[in-house]
Design a protein around this motif. Structure first.
Motif, PDB file in Angstrom:
ATOM      1  N   GLY A 127      52.317  38.148  38.351  1.00 14.67           N
ATOM      2  CA  GLY A 127      50.936  38.271  38.783  1.00 14.67           C
ATOM      3  C   GLY A 127      49.906  37.936  37.723  1.00 14.67           C
ATOM      4  O   GLY A 127      48.710  38.067  37.958  1.00 14.67           O
ATOM      5  N   GLN A 128      50.347  37.470  36.546  1.00 16.65           N
ATOM      6  CA  GLN A 128      49.396  37.144  35.486  1.00 16.65           C
ATOM      7  C   GLN A 128      48.441  36.020  35.925  1.00 16.65           C
ATOM      8  O   GLN A 128      47.272  36.037  35.553  1.00 16.65           O
ATOM      9  N   ARG A 129      48.947  35.070  36.712  1.00 19.69           N
ATOM     10  CA  ARG A 129      48.094  33.954  37.171  1.00 19.69           C
ATOM     11  C   ARG A 129      46.933  34.430  38.024  1.00 19.69           C
ATOM     12  O   ARG A 129      45.913  33.758  38.109  1.00 19.69           O
ATOM     13  N   ILE A 130      47.086  35.563  38.674  1.00 18.98           N
ATOM     14  CA  ILE A 130      46.004  36.058  39.522  1.00 18.98           C
ATOM     15  C   ILE A 130      45.324  37.286  38.924  1.00 18.98           C
ATOM     16  O   ILE A 130      44.644  38.021  39.622  1.00 18.98           O
ATOM     17  N   GLY A 131      45.498  37.498  37.619  1.00 20.49           N
ATOM     18  CA  GLY A 131      44.713  38.497  36.915  1.00 20.49           C
ATOM     19  C   GLY A 131      45.382  39.813  36.590  1.00 20.49           C
ATOM     20  O   GLY A 131      44.762  40.675  35.965  1.00 20.49           O
TER      21      GLY A 131
ATOM     22  N   GLU B 201      41.283  48.980  26.394  1.00 23.28           N
ATOM     23  CA  GLU B 201      40.279  47.920  26.516  1.00 23.28           C
ATOM     24  C   GLU B 201      41.012  46.665  26.970  1.00 23.28           C
ATOM     25  O   GLU B 201      42.040  46.291  26.413  1.00 23.28           O
ATOM     26  N   PHE B 202      40.471  46.016  27.987  1.00 23.44           N
ATOM     27  CA  PHE B 202      41.082  44.827  28.562  1.00 23.44           C
ATOM     28  C   PHE B 202      40.434  43.571  27.987  1.00 23.44           C
ATOM     29  O   PHE B 202      39.350  43.627  27.402  1.00 23.44           O
ATOM     30  N   ALA B 203      41.093  42.458  28.142  1.00 25.66           N
ATOM     31  CA  ALA B 203      40.638  41.191  27.557  1.00 25.66           C
ATOM     32  C   ALA B 203      39.238  40.797  28.015  1.00 25.66           C
ATOM     33  O   ALA B 203      38.505  40.141  27.275  1.00 25.66           O
ATOM     34  N   ASP B 204      38.846  41.199  29.220  1.00 25.49           N
ATOM     35  CA  ASP B 204      37.512  40.826  29.721  1.00 25.49           C
ATOM     36  C   ASP B 204      36.422  41.788  29.259  1.00 25.49           C
ATOM     37  O   ASP B 204      35.281  41.706  29.697  1.00 25.49           O
TER      38      ASP B 204
ATOM     39  N   LYS C  25      36.372  43.146  37.287  1.00 28.52           N
ATOM     40  CA  LYS C  25      35.843  41.816  36.939  1.00 28.52           C
ATOM     41  C   LYS C  25      36.854  40.725  37.279  1.00 28.52           C
ATOM     42  O   LYS C  25      36.506  39.690  37.847  1.00 28.52           O
ATOM     43  N   GLU C  26      38.110  40.945  36.917  1.00 31.28           N
ATOM     44  CA  GLU C  26      39.144  39.938  37.162  1.00 31.28           C
ATOM     45  C   GLU C  26      39.453  39.825  38.657  1.00 31.28           C
ATOM     46  O   GLU C  26      39.636  38.726  39.174  1.00 31.28           O
ATOM     47  N   LEU C  27      39.494  40.944  39.348  1.00 28.16           N
ATOM     48  CA  LEU C  27      39.713  40.926  40.793  1.00 28.16           C
ATOM     49  C   LEU C  27      38.630  40.107  41.488  1.00 28.16           C
ATOM     50  O   LEU C  27      38.924  39.242  42.328  1.00 28.16           O
ATOM     51  N   LEU C  28      37.379  40.346  41.122  1.00 29.78           N
ATOM     52  CA  LEU C  28      36.279  39.604  41.734  1.00 29.78           C
ATOM     53  C   LEU C  28      36.307  38.135  41.321  1.00 29.78           C
ATOM     54  O   LEU C  28      36.029  37.249  42.144  1.00 29.78           O
TER      55      LEU C  28
END
Length: 188
Positions: free
Chosen positions: A120-124, A45-48, A172-175
């Motif tokens: 790459g954490q800054r970009i998700g 499960e991811f944070a989002d 979700k994070e990519l978008l």
């Protein structure tokens, strides 16, 4: 020794081409290919709030290794900046595909295995170390070969620590990060 690098590049291009065909990878910009597979790991499960369970389809991200040899190799910094620009363009194209391409719009998570150190954490992106064992050593050796063959800057070839790292980004994070930007280039 440069002649040997060119021979190895040629062989690895053939291996990469066969791999792309076998796994039906599609381009997303100049430096990424995207495929889809069924996830076989433990539930995550991811944070989002995105959940990933065994059997779900996920997107797989693969570098276009041959493109790296074409980067400006005068210095590792210059090559890295050029790669970063191309990677951001590829992620914009991937976000566009995730939103509009039926082959990728149902994927909740994208996954990659890379030799690049965690970033790459800054970009998700979320990163994890690859588990220790024989598979890690084998992948690290392969990554060292790829870096030696394709890295444009001699300094990069000499100093790269090719340790396998797992990368994850949710749809979700990519978008959220990239969907508002129109793709800069088309690769279809």
């Amino acid at each position: 020794m440069e002649w040997l690098r060119h021979i190895v590049q040629h062989g690895l291009r053939g291996v990469n081409g066969c791999y792309r065909l076998l796994h039906r990878l599609r381009p997303a910009g100049e430096v990424l290919y995207v495929g889809r597979i069924r996830y076989r790991g433990a539930a995550m499960e991811f944070a989002d709030g995105t959940r990933l369970t065994p059997g779900d389809f996920i997107g797989t991200l693969h570098f276009n290794n041959a493109r790296f040899a074409q980067l400006d190799g005068e210095s590792n910094r210059r090559a890295a900046l050029q790669f970063a620009r191309l990677m951001l363009e590829s992620l914009q194209i991937l976000a566009h595909k995730a939103r509009h391409d039926p082959a990728f719009s149902d994927l909740a998570v994208f996954h990659a295995l890379s030799w690049l150190p965690p970033h790459g954490q800054r970009i998700g992106f979320i990163t994890q170390p690859y588990p220790h064992g024989a598979s890690r050593r084998l992948r690290a050796a392969y990554f060292r070969l790829l870096v030696w063959a394709f890295a444009p800057a001699a300094q990069t070839r000499a100093s790269a620590r090719a340790e396998p790292t797992l990368y994850w980004i949710t749809r979700k994070e990519l978008l959220r990060q990239f969907a508002d930007a129109e793709p800069m280039r088309s690769t279809e």
